[in-house]
Design an enzyme around this catalytic site. Sequence first.
Site, mmCIF file in Angstrom:
data_model
loop_
_atom_site.group_PDB
_atom_site.id
_atom_site.type_symbol
_atom_site.label_atom_id
_atom_site.label_comp_id
_atom_site.label_asym_id
_atom_site.label_seq_id
_atom_site.Cartn_x
_atom_site.Cartn_y
_atom_site.Cartn_z
ATOM 1 N N ARG A 39 -51.304 -10.192 99.391
ATOM 2 C CA ARG A 39 -50.125 -9.282 98.879
ATOM 3 C C ARG A 39 -49.841 -8.247 99.760
ATOM 4 N NH1 ARG A 39 -50.070 -12.986 95.676
ATOM 5 N NH2 ARG A 39 -50.136 -13.142 93.547
ATOM 6 N N ASN A 55 -40.795 7.806 76.921
ATOM 7 C CA ASN A 55 -41.079 7.750 75.367
ATOM 8 C C ASN A 55 -42.457 7.945 75.235
ATOM 9 O OD1 ASN A 55 -41.883 5.234 76.225
ATOM 10 N ND2 ASN A 55 -40.319 4.282 74.767
ATOM 11 N N ASP A 106 -36.557 7.821 74.000
ATOM 12 C CA ASP A 106 -36.703 6.418 74.319
ATOM 13 C C ASP A 106 -35.206 6.125 74.970
ATOM 14 O OD1 ASP A 106 -36.504 3.517 74.496
ATOM 15 O OD2 ASP A 106 -37.846 3.400 72.843
ATOM 16 N N SER A 158 -38.568 -5.209 91.851
ATOM 17 C CA SER A 158 -39.792 -5.711 92.378
ATOM 18 C C SER A 158 -39.680 -7.062 93.116
ATOM 19 C CB SER A 158 -40.406 -6.198 90.951
ATOM 20 O OG SER A 158 -41.672 -7.152 91.314
ATOM 21 N N TYR A 205 -40.542 -10.581 81.768
ATOM 22 C CA TYR A 205 -40.595 -9.440 82.729
ATOM 23 C C TYR A 205 -39.819 -9.576 84.040
ATOM 24 C CZ TYR A 205 -42.153 -6.320 86.425
ATOM 25 O OH TYR A 205 -42.042 -5.358 87.379
ATOM 26 N N ARG A 236 -55.483 -17.979 88.814
ATOM 27 C CA ARG A 236 -54.987 -17.618 87.435
ATOM 28 C C ARG A 236 -53.768 -18.099 87.685
ATOM 29 N NH1 ARG A 236 -53.727 -11.140 87.350
ATOM 30 N NH2 ARG A 236 -52.441 -11.650 88.958
ATOM 31 N N TYR A 296 -40.166 -3.291 94.923
ATOM 32 C CA TYR A 296 -41.671 -2.886 95.392
ATOM 33 C C TYR A 296 -42.366 -4.295 95.632
ATOM 34 C CZ TYR A 296 -39.998 1.039 92.686
ATOM 35 O OH TYR A 296 -39.268 1.988 91.989
ATOM 36 N N ILE A 303 -45.492 4.991 88.898
ATOM 37 C CA ILE A 303 -44.980 5.149 90.186
ATOM 38 C C ILE A 303 -43.980 6.557 89.641
ATOM 39 C CG2 ILE A 303 -43.389 4.211 91.727
ATOM 40 C CD1 ILE A 303 -44.459 1.601 90.772
ATOM 41 N N LYS A 308 -35.854 -7.975 85.588
ATOM 42 C CA LYS A 308 -35.669 -7.301 87.007
ATOM 43 C C LYS A 308 -34.536 -7.934 87.462
ATOM 44 C CE LYS A 308 -38.749 -4.127 86.772
ATOM 45 N NZ LYS A 308 -38.493 -2.588 86.443
HETATM 46 N N1 UFG Z 1 -56.677 -10.761 90.875
HETATM 47 C C1 UFG Z 1 -57.877 -10.953 91.042
HETATM 48 N N2 UFG Z 1 -58.709 -10.501 89.930
HETATM 49 C C2 UFG Z 1 -58.250 -9.587 89.022
HETATM 50 C C3 UFG Z 1 -56.933 -9.354 89.244
HETATM 51 C C4 UFG Z 1 -55.872 -9.847 90.251
HETATM 52 O O1 UFG Z 1 -58.314 -12.035 91.891
HETATM 53 O O2 UFG Z 1 -58.912 -9.186 88.233
HETATM 54 C C5 UFG Z 1 -55.739 -11.153 92.279
HETATM 55 C C6 UFG Z 1 -54.568 -11.900 91.651
HETATM 56 O O3 UFG Z 1 -54.941 -13.417 91.375
HETATM 57 C C7 UFG Z 1 -53.635 -11.829 92.841
HETATM 58 C C8 UFG Z 1 -53.959 -10.333 93.446
HETATM 59 O O4 UFG Z 1 -55.118 -10.231 92.849
HETATM 60 O O5 UFG Z 1 -53.867 -12.871 93.826
HETATM 61 C C9 UFG Z 1 -52.950 -9.151 92.945
HETATM 62 O O6 UFG Z 1 -52.837 -9.426 91.456
HETATM 63 P P1 UFG Z 1 -52.090 -8.208 90.578
HETATM 64 O O7 UFG Z 1 -52.248 -8.620 89.256
HETATM 65 O O8 UFG Z 1 -52.710 -7.044 91.031
HETATM 66 O O9 UFG Z 1 -50.656 -8.374 91.233
HETATM 67 P P2 UFG Z 1 -49.301 -9.265 91.208
HETATM 68 O O10 UFG Z 1 -49.199 -9.444 92.613
HETATM 69 O O11 UFG Z 1 -49.925 -10.589 90.315
HETATM 70 O O12 UFG Z 1 -48.242 -8.750 90.275
HETATM 71 C C10 UFG Z 1 -47.751 -7.484 90.770
HETATM 72 C C11 UFG Z 1 -47.396 -6.815 89.554
HETATM 73 C C12 UFG Z 1 -46.246 -7.671 88.699
HETATM 74 C C13 UFG Z 1 -44.941 -7.995 89.752
HETATM 75 C C14 UFG Z 1 -45.543 -8.827 90.795
HETATM 76 C C15 UFG Z 1 -44.555 -9.036 91.897
HETATM 77 O O13 UFG Z 1 -48.273 -6.641 88.656
HETATM 78 O O14 UFG Z 1 -45.663 -6.560 87.833
HETATM 79 O O15 UFG Z 1 -46.808 -8.175 91.435
HETATM 80 O O16 UFG Z 1 -44.940 -10.227 92.473
HETATM 81 F F1 UFG Z 1 -44.261 -8.750 88.997
#
Ligand code: UFG
Length: 345
Positions: free
Chosen positions: A235, A33, A59, A126, A153, A299, A181, A13, A157
Amino acid sequence: MSKIVLTGGCGFIGSHTCVQLQNAGYDVIVIDNLSNSSADVIDNIAKITGKRPAFYNIDCCDLAALKEVFAKESDIVGVVHFAASKAVGESVLKPMLYYRNNITSLLNMLDMAEQYSLKGFVFSSSCTVYGEPDEGNNPVRETSPIKPATSPYGNTKQIAEEIITDLMKAGAKFKSILLRYFNPIGAHPTAFIGELPNGVPQNLLPYVCQTAMGIRKELSVFGDDYETPDGTCIRDYIDVNDLAKAHVRAIDRLVKGEQSENIDVFNLGTGRGVSVLELVNTFMEATGVKVPYKIAPRRGGDIEKIWGNVDKANTVLGWKAEVPLKETLANAWRWQLALREKGVM
Ligand code: UFG
């Protein structure tokens, strides 16, 4: 010329924000860094904008080094603070690393902002602070309840937001904006900059791109038995270029003295929820490339559905997400192809 310090400016970003700040006429000083990025990013930013940002390989936990930068550079008016560790899973295994890194760097940057009487401080937060929204609470607003963090993490935030809020209440010399975000994705349309995940991608779109490229055999869709129309999680995927432009609006607002409150907070998303399968199918439509996938177990720790109410950013910041999802996905694919061409992966 007004200078902005951009910490984490070589990251995903951060690099896109550097481009937009330069396009808006700011002189950018990148501090990074390189723990999760590379200095080539600076060259690639320069290819896009025609101007090289100043770069310090430092850093943000190193206060003495930061002091040297601020003493040397004059006319700094604001900070956009991205630099932080951001892997949810890693933070569970190494909480101290996350607390030390993310909190120390924040404290140091706030010290600098105070000491040099800057005008504004923009913090990269976030939607993770909302946790799993209660039924009927989507899209979440800035006033929606903050839930206990589910990872160190996420906790960094929340703590960071509290630290900045307390400092603003105490009457700091500068004003601040917290930007929450949703899920940033995509790449610059030139394919000179984009997201470069370390190892096996944890996030959805980088995994989709690597699967489309044949680097991964198939995508695992984590769960199709959620309470959503197609059973997969929802999402709010926001284009990284749109997101970057919101930072320009935020820093402009502070630097130009448009904000009367000491601190304000904005959701940055599209306002639209998209399911995992919808994202995968739109990617295939946008690129014409097949993405083999299987339905896998849920997951652990995943939120079922969250998307943002972005009315406040639309009206107060005058910012709106504009790039259509298909274009964002096509940009991400072009970036993946560029990585292959360069032999990166
Ligand atoms: N997903 C899959 N397969 C994958 C990866 C992800 O099905 O291989 C799914 C996840 O289960 C989820 C969706 O795709 O339903 C989005 O997953 P991401 O990991 O891309 O994003 P997240 O919403 O889990 O997490 C993101 C950021 C985090 C932050 C969070 C805030 O990665 O840093 O949003 O809600 F904290």
